[in-house]
Design a protein around this motif. Structure first.
Motif, PDB file in Angstrom:
ATOM      1  N   UNK A  21     123.439  58.727 -45.954  1.00  0.00           N
ATOM      2  CA  UNK A  21     123.883  60.071 -46.314  1.00  0.00           C
ATOM      3  C   UNK A  21     123.136  61.139 -45.536  1.00  0.00           C
ATOM      4  N   UNK A  22     121.817  60.974 -45.454  1.00  0.00           N
ATOM      5  CA  UNK A  22     121.027  61.980 -44.779  1.00  0.00           C
ATOM      6  C   UNK A  22     121.415  62.083 -43.299  1.00  0.00           C
ATOM      7  N   UNK A  25     124.573  63.978 -42.974  1.00  0.00           N
ATOM      8  CA  UNK A  25     124.353  65.415 -43.151  1.00  0.00           C
ATOM      9  C   UNK A  25     123.708  66.017 -41.903  1.00  0.00           C
ATOM     10  N   UNK A  47     126.792  59.774 -52.360  1.00  0.00           N
ATOM     11  CA  UNK A  47     126.005  60.797 -51.670  1.00  0.00           C
ATOM     12  C   UNK A  47     126.705  61.245 -50.392  1.00  0.00           C
ATOM     13  N   UNK A  49     129.989  61.034 -49.910  1.00  0.00           N
ATOM     14  CA  UNK A  49     131.161  61.781 -50.356  1.00  0.00           C
ATOM     15  C   UNK A  49     130.767  63.233 -50.617  1.00  0.00           C
ATOM     16  N   UNK A  50     129.621  63.410 -51.231  1.00  0.00           N
ATOM     17  CA  UNK A  50     129.172  64.773 -51.514  1.00  0.00           C
ATOM     18  C   UNK A  50     128.981  65.583 -50.244  1.00  0.00           C
ATOM     19  N   UNK A  51     128.431  64.941 -49.232  1.00  0.00           N
ATOM     20  CA  UNK A  51     128.236  65.655 -47.967  1.00  0.00           C
ATOM     21  C   UNK A  51     129.592  66.068 -47.398  1.00  0.00           C
ATOM     22  N   UNK A  53     132.410  66.582 -49.019  1.00  0.00           N
ATOM     23  CA  UNK A  53     133.025  67.643 -49.812  1.00  0.00           C
ATOM     24  C   UNK A  53     132.341  68.971 -49.539  1.00  0.00           C
ATOM     25  N   UNK A  54     131.012  68.922 -49.385  1.00  0.00           N
ATOM     26  CA  UNK A  54     130.287  70.159 -49.145  1.00  0.00           C
ATOM     27  C   UNK A  54     130.614  70.723 -47.774  1.00  0.00           C
ATOM     28  N   UNK A  55     130.908  69.816 -46.845  1.00  0.00           N
ATOM     29  CA  UNK A  55     131.150  70.267 -45.476  1.00  0.00           C
ATOM     30  C   UNK A  55     132.560  70.837 -45.288  1.00  0.00           C
TER      31      UNK A  55
ATOM     32  N   UNK B 181     121.104  58.648 -58.053  1.00  0.00           N
ATOM     33  CA  UNK B 181     121.027  57.869 -56.811  1.00  0.00           C
ATOM     34  C   UNK B 181     119.706  57.120 -56.733  1.00  0.00           C
ATOM     35  N   UNK B 208     128.912  74.004 -54.076  1.00  0.00           N
ATOM     36  CA  UNK B 208     128.050  73.422 -53.033  1.00  0.00           C
ATOM     37  C   UNK B 208     127.196  74.496 -52.413  1.00  0.00           C
ATOM     38  N   UNK B 211     125.245  73.765 -46.215  1.00  0.00           N
ATOM     39  CA  UNK B 211     124.844  72.407 -45.825  1.00  0.00           C
ATOM     40  C   UNK B 211     123.349  72.326 -45.557  1.00  0.00           C
ATOM     41  N   UNK B 214     121.375  71.686 -48.611  1.00  0.00           N
ATOM     42  CA  UNK B 214     121.881  70.619 -49.462  1.00  0.00           C
ATOM     43  C   UNK B 214     120.870  69.490 -49.664  1.00  0.00           C
TER      44      UNK B 214
END
Lengths: 80, 792
Positions: A21-22, A25, A47, A49-51, A53-55, B181, B208, B211, B214
């Motif tokens: 995930x990192x 991102x 995690x 998926x969250x990136x 959606x945030x992007x 997590x 959100x 980025x 985040x």
């Protein structure tokens, strides 16, 4: 590592875990106009998926896996 | 103990009591679906609440009970006395665990095994094999959720599939905890594996961040799923994240296509065009004006939330439920964007309905001034959209918009108020003394009059306050009766007897202290009736009676007293047996054995050390006899009378004061000191010429209207010097009732009757016999209050 970077495209393959995930991102932050290719992804960790959606949605090539495709689509449509 | 835990205990106790009551009723009416629903809900709430605090064994057992009840409810399982037995065992165990929680703050370890054992018995005995194997370590919430907006956002074909499903569709809301997590959880994977999954939506819990800011390792999603799997399958699936999941059933209308709405979820919400009445139009106009007001971002979310709630209420009131989904959608969008725009558009669409447009327009201009304040029941913005969800769940807190009409107040607070009022009564009573001093010592009658006038006002207010608080302390006697059906059931079963219990007048209200004092004596009387009174069915048939025995308990209020009568139609008390027993135990003399009449003989059962049971049973006859019953009733100022006829039954009547907070006492003087005597024990006060006093042996006696009354010197009883009678040839006698006999007490003088609050003696003084307590008088003096029974 199921995450590969090629010409402003990040390819996610197979099962992507929380450890990726990192990296995803960071890649997105480094490549603001870049594209995410999920076509070969079988599963991505929440995690990641969250990136995504945030992007925002303009940067994603939808996965072929029907469940994943469905999640990404509905997730992005509500995230806009 | 935290207030939350206290609240939990109060609620849980209530739930357990109600559950055991309902179980008993269920045994009578096994088909009653309303009962089953209530039972299920109670156990479920108990489980959920206990789960919040992590009381594992309690949750585990509740879960087993819940599963069994669920099967019964669905008709897969029939109730049977055996099942009720085990379920009742569970309620007993819960009650014990709650005691343990109250005392130790936790469920003590040994309960774990007991809970598991009872739980296993429930599961293995009654559940189908599949469910029986479930680990019972989780609790899921099942709530009826009115927030179905997200369903409208789902792709139409999935929604239709859900609507067309033959099986009931359940909605799962899964909000993974932010740190999940780190526990190796992948909520998306869990969702992916959900059984019976038809459709899902996923969205951000909080907007959100950019980025750059985040935190990828923090979960910030809400999953909402539709599934055709059963609730128990879903619960099993989400068992590791059970506290993050709510499962609810989806009403059909939530699955229906929203009228005229485009399938694209980004479409703007529209009104279904239902015409709203005029009052609604005004409200809408006000809301619209509210949205137009400028506000900083924080106020704005609160305002959006409250407008959304108001609108929801309006729509519901008007029956325009079809619009609810679009409202919710609009509200959610508004919250997400932190802008009133989507909601305004929705409002505009509503107002555009032909009926109301004109009126709403007129009102617009004048409303803002009146609605400067948003709703006072402000919500946390994030929760606003789904706040109304839990309203029908038993035991859940009322939604904030609802007026709370019942308060649960710890009894200690009420007691404290009661004490304060008591002190106020005393303080108030000092005013007349002050008035007297003003007149006497300062020669100021005007001031004295004024003080008296003030006193009158204060007196009235304090009186009303006292009444009010007494009302608060009043409890229906039914709170004691509640446990009797269970007692009767268990005991009669143990003895192989058949007994019908009739309870009447359980609404009669008496002071809490009296209710508490009643509990044990009543249980004892009831056990006596069951054990010694009611015969076995065979014996009853032989005696020509209905094989089913009958016990009735009736409570009713008469004046300032409450009467409770316990009657059975059993074998009654045999005066001969009672006399013989009493004689054998040296309680009466041989002469009494011969001369006592039947009515008096029956009263012998109240003597300490008397017990007629042939064999000491587990139920009664534990060395506690009717004497204890009488003593505990008399302690709170009550009386016990017993009637019985051999062969046809026994009747016991308890008479108790409604409230014992304020007692009326007669102030008497003995040897220069003042004492109080409870007024209801005083029959009369007489002045008797010395010549009417007779001496019978050592005992002095007085003949009053043809009745011989034994005379006692109060001073001698109290061990103080008799006051000087001043050479008078008359003495003052207070004629009083003491344990059903009439006595005369020689006193030096009488003063007024007083209303006082008698406080029991404390510390070393508590050992003093002859006093029931002390009362503080208005002038600051202490008045010892006599207990005549102990004194003699």
């Amino acid at each position: 590592m199921p995450v590969e970077s090629k010409d402003r495209v990040l390819i996610l393959k197979g099962v992507c875990t929380v450890e990726d995930a990192e990296a995803v991102l960071e890649w997105i932050l480094e490549h603001p106009g870049g594209e995410l290719d999920l076509t070969q992804a079988e599963h991505i960790h929440t995690a990641i998926l969250q990136v995504l959606l945030a992007a925002g949605k303009s940067r994603v090539r939808p996965p072929q896996d029907p469940f994943l495709e469905r999640v990404v689509r509905i997730g992005l449509s509500s995230a806009k | 103990m935290t207030p939350l835990l206290e609240q939990f205990l109060i609620e849980a106790r209530e739930l357990v009591d109600e559950t055991s009551r309902d179980l008993l009723e269920l045994e009578q009416r096994p088909e009653a679906s309303d009962l089953l629903d209530a039972l299920f809900r109670r156990v479920h709430t108990l489980k959920g609440n206990a789960g919040l605090f992590g009381f594992g064994p309690l949750v585990e057992l509740a879960h087993a009970a819940e599963d069994v009840l669920d099967e019964v409810r669905e008709g897969a399982l029939k109730t049977s006395p055996d099942l009720i037995d085990v379920l009742l065992q569970a309620t007993d165990l819960w009650a014990k665990m709650l005691d343990s929680i109250e005392q130790a703050g936790t469920v003590e370890a040994h309960f774990e095994n007991e809970a598991r054992e009872v739980g296993q018995r429930l599961r293995l005995g009654w559940l189908s094999a599949k469910q029986a194997s479930f680990p019972a370590d989780h609790a899921a919430e099942e709530i009826t959720c009115s927030d179905w907006g997200w369903i409208q956002d789902l792709p139409a074909e999935e929604r239709r599939r859900a609507a067309a499903s033959a099986k009931p569709v359940l909605a799962v809301r899964y909000v993974p905890e932010p740190q999940c997590f780190f526990k190796g959880e992948d909520p998306l994977f869990t969702v992916r594996q959900t059984p019976g999954l038809i459709s899902l939506s996923v969205r951000a819990k909080n907007p959100w961040p950019g980025l750059g800011e985040m935190d990828v390792f923090q979960a910030n999603l809400i999953f909402e799923l539709l599934s055709v799997a059963s609730a128990s399958e879903l619960r099993e699936h989400f068992r590791y994240v059970v506290d993050q999941v709510t499962i609810s059933s989806v009403p059909l209308e939530a699955l229906a296509d929203p009228s005229g709405e485009a399938e694209d979820s980004s479409a703007l919400p529209k009104s279904s065009g239902v015409q709203l009445p005029e009052a609604a139009a005004e409200i809408l106009a006000a809301q619209s004006a509210l949205l137009d007001l400028s506000a900083d971002p924080e106020t704005r979310t609160g305002r959006i939330a409250s407008v959304a709630r108001t609108l929801e209420a309006v729509l519901r009131a008007c029956g325009a439920t079809a619009d609810l989904a679009s409202l919710d959608h609009a509200a959610r969008q508004a919250l997400a964007q932190s802008s009133a725009e989507p909601l305004k558009q929705f409002l505009a669409a509503l107002q555009a309905a032909p009926f109301m447009s004109s009126r709403a327009g007129e009102l617009r201009s004048e409303v803002p001034a009146k609605t400067g304040m948003p709703s006072s029941t402000e919500l946390k913005p994030a929760d606003a959209a789904r706040q109304p969800a839990e309203s029908d769940k038993a035991g859940s807190p009322a939604p904030s918009g609802q007026i709370i009409s019942l308060l649960k107040v710890p009894i200690t607070k009420v007691d404290r108020l009661m004490e304060l009022v008591g002190e106020m009564v005393v303080a108030k009573n000092s005013l007349p003394y002050m008035a007297a001093r003003a007149e006497r010592e300062f020669g100021c009658p005007e001031l004295a009059r004024e003080i008296k006038a003030q006193y009158a006002i204060l007196h009235r207010i304090v009186q009303e306050m006292q009444d009010g608080i007494q009302q608060v302390r009043m409890l229906p006697v039914g709170t004691v009766f509640q446990r009797f059906p269970r007692l009767v059931r268990d005991v009669s079963k143990a003895f192989g007897k058949e007994v019908d219990l009739q309870i009447q007048g359980e609404d009669t209200e008496v002071d809490k202290q009296i209710v508490e004092a009643l509990a044990d004596p009543l249980v004892h009387i009831l056990r006596n009736s069951l054990d010694h009174g009611i015969e076995t069915p065979a014996e009853r048939l032989q005696a020509g009676k209905n094989p089913r025995g009958r016990i009735s308990i009736e409570a009713r209020q008469e004046g300032d007293r409450v009467h409770i009568q316990i009657e059975d139609d059993g074998r009654g008390i045999d005066p001969g047996t009672v006399k013989r027993k009493a004689y054998e135990k040296n309680l009466i003399t041989e002469q009494q054995l011969e001369t006592l009449d039947d009515a008096a003989a029956i009263q012998l059962v109240f003597m300490p050390g008397f017990s007629t049971a042939e064999t000491i049973s587990d139920i009664s006859g534990r060395g506690v006899g009717m004497d204890v019953v009488r003593r505990s009733v008399e302690r709170v100022g009550g009386t016990v009378t017993l009637f019985s006829r051999k062969g046809s039954g026994t009747s016991i009547r308890l008479s108790l004061p409604l409230s014992m907070a304020v007692s009326r006492v007669l102030e008497i003087q003995v040897g220069g000191q003042s004492f109080g005597v409870p007024l209801d024990e005083v029959l009369e006060t007489v002045r008797v010429p010395l010549c009417q006093i007779h001496s019978i042996g050592m005992q002095k006696a007085l003949v009053l209207r043809g009745q011989v009354i034994p005379l006692y010197s109060t001073a001698a009883l109290l061990g103080i010097e008799q006051g000087d009678a001043g050479g008078s040839d008359e003495i003052l006698v207070m004629v009083a009732r003491c344990s059903a006999t009439t006595i005369g007490l020689i006193v030096d003088g009488f003063s007024q009757a007083l209303e006082v609050i008698v406080k029991p003696m404390e510390g070393p003084l508590a050992q003093l016999a002859g006093y029931s307590g002390t009362a503080l008088l208005g002038d600051g003096t202490i008045l010892p209050v006599l207990n005549l029974k102990e004194l003699l």
